[in-house]
Design an enzyme around this catalytic site. Sequence first.
Site, PDB file in Angstrom:
ATOM      1  N   LYS A  48       0.845  -1.207   0.000  1.00  0.00           N
ATOM      2  CA  LYS A  48       0.000   0.000   0.000  1.00  0.00           C
ATOM      3  C   LYS A  48       0.876   1.251   0.000  1.00  0.00           C
ATOM      4  O   LYS A  48       0.583   2.229  -0.686  1.00  0.00           O
ATOM      5  CB  LYS A  48      -0.970  -0.033   1.190  1.00  0.00           C
ATOM      6  CG  LYS A  48      -2.076  -1.064   0.978  1.00  0.00           C
ATOM      7  CD  LYS A  48      -2.881  -1.405   2.213  1.00  0.00           C
ATOM      8  CE  LYS A  48      -3.798  -2.589   1.891  1.00  0.00           C
ATOM      9  NZ  LYS A  48      -4.522  -3.105   3.045  1.00  0.00           N
ATOM     10  N   GLN A  92      -4.904  -1.817   9.185  1.00  0.00           N
ATOM     11  CA  GLN A  92      -4.723  -3.149   8.600  1.00  0.00           C
ATOM     12  C   GLN A  92      -5.317  -4.220   9.525  1.00  0.00           C
ATOM     13  O   GLN A  92      -4.966  -4.288  10.703  1.00  0.00           O
ATOM     14  CB  GLN A  92      -3.223  -3.411   8.367  1.00  0.00           C
ATOM     15  CG  GLN A  92      -2.926  -4.689   7.622  1.00  0.00           C
ATOM     16  CD  GLN A  92      -3.471  -4.696   6.197  1.00  0.00           C
ATOM     17  OE1 GLN A  92      -3.300  -3.740   5.453  1.00  0.00           O
ATOM     18  NE2 GLN A  92      -4.142  -5.773   5.826  1.00  0.00           N
ATOM     19  N   ASP A 115     -11.280   2.287   3.144  1.00  0.00           N
ATOM     20  CA  ASP A 115     -11.485   0.842   2.996  1.00  0.00           C
ATOM     21  C   ASP A 115     -12.974   0.522   2.830  1.00  0.00           C
ATOM     22  O   ASP A 115     -13.324  -0.601   2.480  1.00  0.00           O
ATOM     23  CB  ASP A 115     -10.959   0.105   4.245  1.00  0.00           C
ATOM     24  CG  ASP A 115      -9.689  -0.688   3.964  1.00  0.00           C
ATOM     25  OD1 ASP A 115      -9.432  -0.988   2.781  1.00  0.00           O
ATOM     26  OD2 ASP A 115      -8.963  -0.998   4.931  1.00  0.00           O
TER      27      ASP A 115
END
Length: 280
Positions: A48, A92, A115
């Site tokens: 990322k 995460q 997200d």
Amino acid sequence: MTEINGKIVSAALKDKIAQEVKENGYTPGLAVIIVGDDPASRVYVNNKKKACAYCGFYSEEYALAADTTQQELIALVEKLNQDDRIDGILCQLPLPAHLDEKAVIEAISPAKDVDAFCEADVGKVMIGNYTFSPCTPAGVMELLQYYNIDVSGKNAVVIGRSNIVGKPMAMLLLHADATVTLCHSKTKNLKEICRSADILVSAVGKIDAVTADMVKDGAVVIDVGINRNAQGKLQGDVDFESVKQKASYITPVPGGVGPMTIAVLMQNTLTAYKANKKIK
Ligand code: NAD
């Protein structure tokens, strides 16, 4: 049979984003939080960060100790919610067991939830009117579009009903006018249902969850699964070598859906930046 190349499609999407950022002097910012030292999470976070650099984004990484408390983590999220340089916040997953994932996700400002994991975003995906795309399912839709695979009126079968992959995947296929069946661990006659699929998406997380006898001749097979085999190598859910003999299109693992997830994350971060800075 055509092997779908997620590296090419994701590069095309990231190039488009990078070009828009450069031409307009944009500075989208993504903060990535990682708690503990899970090796798979470390790989995802590094990828990322690399994608941020590629697209010309500003990025910050917060690598927190495995014993970080819920209060400390929420305090960091709240600080980032207020930070003008940061347009997207990503925590995460999975988090260490003592932390409440749901509470952390809900603490992220909806304007920065790139997200698209928070309840409001998940609900918007169901309605079909959303700002942030669910990254992995939207990545799959990008692949289908890039290869001109018509979805309308097709029988699509999704295996797996998680909130981050299976359910939003079913919704995006439904919005694209497929007739969708959503299967899971309690589904009866899984093989027969899969054999009816023109488009089969596997998001199970088990090696050989999809074998050739479950696939109709000419089906499009999308493998979302990421597993480690006995040799420690990445492998999807689909028995690739036998299924590719029957499929018209198939995604490999690695190099299929995985890179698309990150490209859509970049797209969401750019969307967040433009919304936060009120750019049309
Ligand atoms: P999950 O564990 O939350 O969900 C798995 C689903 O599979 C469940 O809904 C379960 O009902 C179903 N399932 C389990 N065993 C089954 C069986 N025998 N038959 C039918 N259904 C069965 O997992 P998830 O978060 O949705 O992820 C699924 C897979 O996708 C994992 O391998 C994960 O690593 C991978 N993943 C990949 C990406 C990517 O970018 N490529 C992104 C997210 C997740």
